[in-house]
Scaffold this motif. Structure first.
Motif, mmCIF file in Angstrom:
data_model
loop_
_atom_site.group_PDB
_atom_site.id
_atom_site.type_symbol
_atom_site.label_atom_id
_atom_site.label_comp_id
_atom_site.label_asym_id
_atom_site.label_seq_id
_atom_site.Cartn_x
_atom_site.Cartn_y
_atom_site.Cartn_z
ATOM 1 N N ARG A 1 -6.555 -0.309 8.700
ATOM 2 C CA ARG A 1 -7.519 0.260 7.533
ATOM 3 C C ARG A 1 -6.838 0.091 6.022
ATOM 4 O O ARG A 1 -7.380 -0.183 5.212
ATOM 5 C CB ARG A 1 -8.379 1.413 7.815
ATOM 6 N N ASP A 2 -5.663 0.594 6.168
ATOM 7 C CA ASP A 2 -5.152 0.899 4.930
ATOM 8 C C ASP A 2 -4.816 -0.654 4.281
ATOM 9 O O ASP A 2 -4.775 -0.520 3.153
ATOM 10 C CB ASP A 2 -3.489 1.723 5.218
ATOM 11 N N TYR B 1 4.013 1.977 1.930
ATOM 12 C CA TYR B 1 4.872 2.544 2.844
ATOM 13 C C TYR B 1 6.289 1.976 2.909
ATOM 14 O O TYR B 1 6.552 1.074 2.117
ATOM 15 C CB TYR B 1 4.097 1.932 4.355
ATOM 16 N N VAL C 1 0.788 -1.352 0.106
ATOM 17 C CA VAL C 1 -0.055 0.011 0.045
ATOM 18 C C VAL C 1 0.739 1.229 0.031
ATOM 19 O O VAL C 1 0.341 2.441 0.220
ATOM 20 C CB VAL C 1 -1.115 0.004 1.240
ATOM 21 N N SER D 1 -7.346 -9.682 3.526
ATOM 22 C CA SER D 1 -7.315 -8.198 2.823
ATOM 23 C C SER D 1 -8.465 -8.017 2.172
ATOM 24 O O SER D 1 -8.564 -8.889 1.219
ATOM 25 C CB SER D 1 -6.015 -7.705 2.392
ATOM 26 N N LYS E 1 -12.852 -1.765 1.570
ATOM 27 C CA LYS E 1 -13.527 -1.143 2.708
ATOM 28 C C LYS E 1 -15.104 -1.402 2.234
ATOM 29 O O LYS E 1 -15.590 -1.348 1.145
ATOM 30 C CB LYS E 1 -13.146 0.443 2.669
ATOM 31 N N GLY F 1 -5.358 3.630 11.867
ATOM 32 C CA GLY F 1 -5.424 3.865 10.278
ATOM 33 C C GLY F 1 -4.347 2.751 9.435
ATOM 34 O O GLY F 1 -4.864 2.535 8.203
ATOM 35 N N LEU F 2 -3.455 2.151 10.020
ATOM 36 C CA LEU F 2 -2.689 1.127 9.354
ATOM 37 C C LEU F 2 -3.671 0.022 9.009
ATOM 38 O O LEU F 2 -3.492 -0.696 7.857
ATOM 39 C CB LEU F 2 -1.352 0.801 10.138
#
Length: 210
Positions: free
Chosen positions: A166-167, A24, A22, A137, A140, A163-164
């Motif tokens: 959700r990401d 990072y 994603v 995974s 949403k 937040g991570l």
């Protein structure tokens, strides 16, 4: 955001794959040295590098601790101080050896890691089986999106970790603080080792609180 990962077993390497996927930047580490991670880094691509645990802790704005709990005293406390630390570990006395305060339930394993490191510890990714973390995974709103329990005593730290979660395609569910909340998703609880959607996990935590 830069993410350091200490421990490259099933959970650590799975999270590294999700985080690089994603977008990072990730530094992975283990106790055997960076060269032992050449294959994983090649798989992860240009956003990943292998470092020592101390270097990975310095690199990360958020640092994932994914080691057997019995080795908590080996964590680089100076480098983790004041960092957001995601603790994925579980206390398993048959593997880790008995620790009296944990056996007597006067403290949780994540609270011990917080005391040792001085980090802003959030317990997460410890209850979902690693295979489901690897394969579960979902976008949403997907009806089969899975929940990830988290607990922590600092709301800002929990917000970062949520937040991570959700990401990378899961729904975070807040279990509470690092003590009472952490006990709600440790081994032996109703949510540990189960694939649950957010609403069902939230209902279990609500019932436990009553």
């Amino acid at each position: 955001m830069r993410i350091g990962i200490i421990g490259a077993g099933h959970i650590g390497s799975t999270l590294a794959r999700h985080f690089t996927r994603v977008g990072y930047d990730v530094a992975v580490s283990n106790s055997r040295g960076p060269r032992s991670l050449d294959g994983l880094v090649a798989e992860l691509g240009p956003r990943a590098q292998a470092l020592t645990p101390e270097e990975a802790a310095r690199f990360g704005e958020v640092v994932v601790v994914s080691i057997p709990f019995g080795r908590w005293h080996e964590l680089p406390s100076a480098e983790l101080s004041r960092k957001v630390v995601i603790d994925t570990s579980n206390y398993l006395p048959e593997r880790d050896g008995h620790e009296r305060d944990l056996d007597q339930d006067t403290i949780t394993s994540s609270q011990k890691i917080r005391a040792h490191t001085g980090g802003n510890v959030v317990k997460a990714f410890n209850a979902l089986p690693w295979q489901d973390l690897r394969d579960g995974s979902r976008p949403k709103g997907a009806p089969d999106r899975l929940a990830v329990a988290l607990s922590g005593s600092d709301e800002d730290g929990k917000a970062v970790v949520a937040g991570l979660v959700r990401d990378i395609g899961f729904d975070p569910v807040d279990a509470g603080n690092l003590g009472r909340g952490g006990r709600r998703h440790q081994p032996g609880t109703q949510v540990f080792g189960r694939k649950l959607p957010k609403d069902e996990m939230s209902e279990i935590f609500h019932a436990v609180r009553r």
